[in-house]
Design an enzyme around this catalytic site. Sequence first.
Site, PDB file in Angstrom:
ATOM      1  N   ASP A 156     -11.043   2.558   4.062  1.00 35.17           N
ATOM      2  CA  ASP A 156     -11.401   1.140   3.997  1.00 35.17           C
ATOM      3  C   ASP A 156     -12.900   0.968   3.737  1.00 35.17           C
ATOM      4  O   ASP A 156     -13.339  -0.110   3.329  1.00 35.17           O
ATOM      5  CB  ASP A 156     -11.083   0.446   5.334  1.00 35.17           C
ATOM      6  CG  ASP A 156      -9.787  -0.352   5.294  1.00 35.17           C
ATOM      7  OD1 ASP A 156      -9.437  -0.857   4.212  1.00 35.17           O
ATOM      8  OD2 ASP A 156      -9.157  -0.467   6.356  1.00 35.17           O
ATOM      9  N   GLN A 194      -4.737  -1.634   9.653  1.00 38.33           N
ATOM     10  CA  GLN A 194      -4.653  -2.956   9.028  1.00 38.33           C
ATOM     11  C   GLN A 194      -5.272  -4.013   9.932  1.00 38.33           C
ATOM     12  O   GLN A 194      -5.024  -4.061  11.131  1.00 38.33           O
ATOM     13  CB  GLN A 194      -3.183  -3.287   8.719  1.00 38.33           C
ATOM     14  CG  GLN A 194      -2.976  -4.577   7.957  1.00 38.33           C
ATOM     15  CD  GLN A 194      -3.508  -4.548   6.519  1.00 38.33           C
ATOM     16  OE1 GLN A 194      -3.711  -3.483   5.935  1.00 38.33           O
ATOM     17  NE2 GLN A 194      -3.758  -5.711   5.957  1.00 38.33           N
ATOM     18  N   LYS A 206       0.844  -1.210   0.000  1.00 39.45           N
ATOM     19  CA  LYS A 206       0.000   0.000   0.000  1.00 39.45           C
ATOM     20  C   LYS A 206       0.878   1.258   0.000  1.00 39.45           C
ATOM     21  O   LYS A 206       0.612   2.217  -0.719  1.00 39.45           O
ATOM     22  CB  LYS A 206      -0.938  -0.020   1.220  1.00 39.45           C
ATOM     23  CG  LYS A 206      -2.013  -1.111   1.108  1.00 39.45           C
ATOM     24  CD  LYS A 206      -2.794  -1.377   2.388  1.00 39.45           C
ATOM     25  CE  LYS A 206      -3.743  -2.563   2.183  1.00 39.45           C
ATOM     26  NZ  LYS A 206      -4.511  -2.938   3.368  1.00 39.45           N
TER      27      LYS A 206
HETATM   28  N1  GUN Z   1      -6.701  -6.959   6.002  1.00 40.77           N
HETATM   29  C1  GUN Z   1      -6.990  -7.682   4.883  1.00 40.77           C
HETATM   30  N2  GUN Z   1      -7.606  -6.897   3.969  1.00 40.77           N
HETATM   31  C2  GUN Z   1      -7.723  -5.676   4.520  1.00 40.77           C
HETATM   32  C3  GUN Z   1      -8.288  -4.452   4.060  1.00 40.77           C
HETATM   33  O1  GUN Z   1      -8.820  -4.313   2.945  1.00 40.77           O
HETATM   34  N3  GUN Z   1      -8.191  -3.409   4.922  1.00 40.77           N
HETATM   35  C4  GUN Z   1      -7.634  -3.530   6.152  1.00 40.77           C
HETATM   36  N4  GUN Z   1      -7.612  -2.455   6.937  1.00 40.77           N
HETATM   37  N5  GUN Z   1      -7.118  -4.644   6.607  1.00 40.77           N
HETATM   38  C5  GUN Z   1      -7.156  -5.720   5.797  1.00 40.77           C
END
Ligand code: GUN
Length: 295
Positions: free
Chosen positions: A120, A97, A53
Amino acid sequence: MGAQVLDGKACAAEVEGQLASRIAHLSEANVTPHLAVIIVGDDPASHVYVNAKIRACERLGVRSTHVALPSDTSEADLVGHVEALNERPDVHGILVQSPLPSHMDEERITDLIDPSKDVDGFHPVNLGRLVQGRTDGLIPCTPHGVMKMLEWAKVDLQGKRAVVLGRSRIVGMPAALLLAAKGADATVTIVHSRTENIADRCKEADIVIAAVGRPTMVKAGWLKPGAVVVDVGINRVDDETRERGWRLAGDVDPEAANVAAWLSPVPGGVGPMTIAMLMSNTVRAAETQSGFPGE
Ligand code: GUN
């Protein structure tokens, strides 16, 4: 026989290309989109995702702040970080996350994020908007990426039967809402761990979205010939032939390529799309917070 590849890398490159002009437009007004990512603990897979990311931000000229906290961080400490980022006018997007360590309440943390910075799309305000059929807000990145891939492959969803395997707040449930929303107009069945005759439900489907986190669970024999299959699974499985001792496997058995019309690969399918849609949400959040009309 081989299914056509739902190429997430190619589709993500298109999405990112379209964001460039919006980022340039913001920059003319001295606004640089800014994403803050918080990770707690040392789960290796989560660190890989977070690094991807951050790299995407660098690629697009989006500013990023990476907050890495030890696994014994208290929930009060994490709350403090989120609240501080909520207050900062130069931060447009906040992502915590998942998964968090077991002593933390993920929903409580999600609820704390300013909904306008919730890139998100997990805050009840943003998920609630989706339930209302409003798809113009911050939409969860993975299901939004799945919809973009289907659009990219020109898959006609109207009136078609879609089966979503999994009902998580991150993927399954929002994917089902997006597929059933006005404009997409699919007829959706959500399959979960208590569903009877899962293979039969899949066999009826024109579109299958697999988001259960169980390696190669969906077998070729479960699919209707010509189905469109999106594999959201990213599972680490032991593989002694690899130097690192593991490889990635999706939720769909690769043999499915002999039956499906389209199949997304793992890796290189949904993963790059999740990141592209995160960038899209971050740019949208920056536009909204800066008074830009947006797309
Ligand atoms: N863990 C796995 N996929 C995601 C996501 O799309 N966002 C977040 N914050 N954590 C994750």
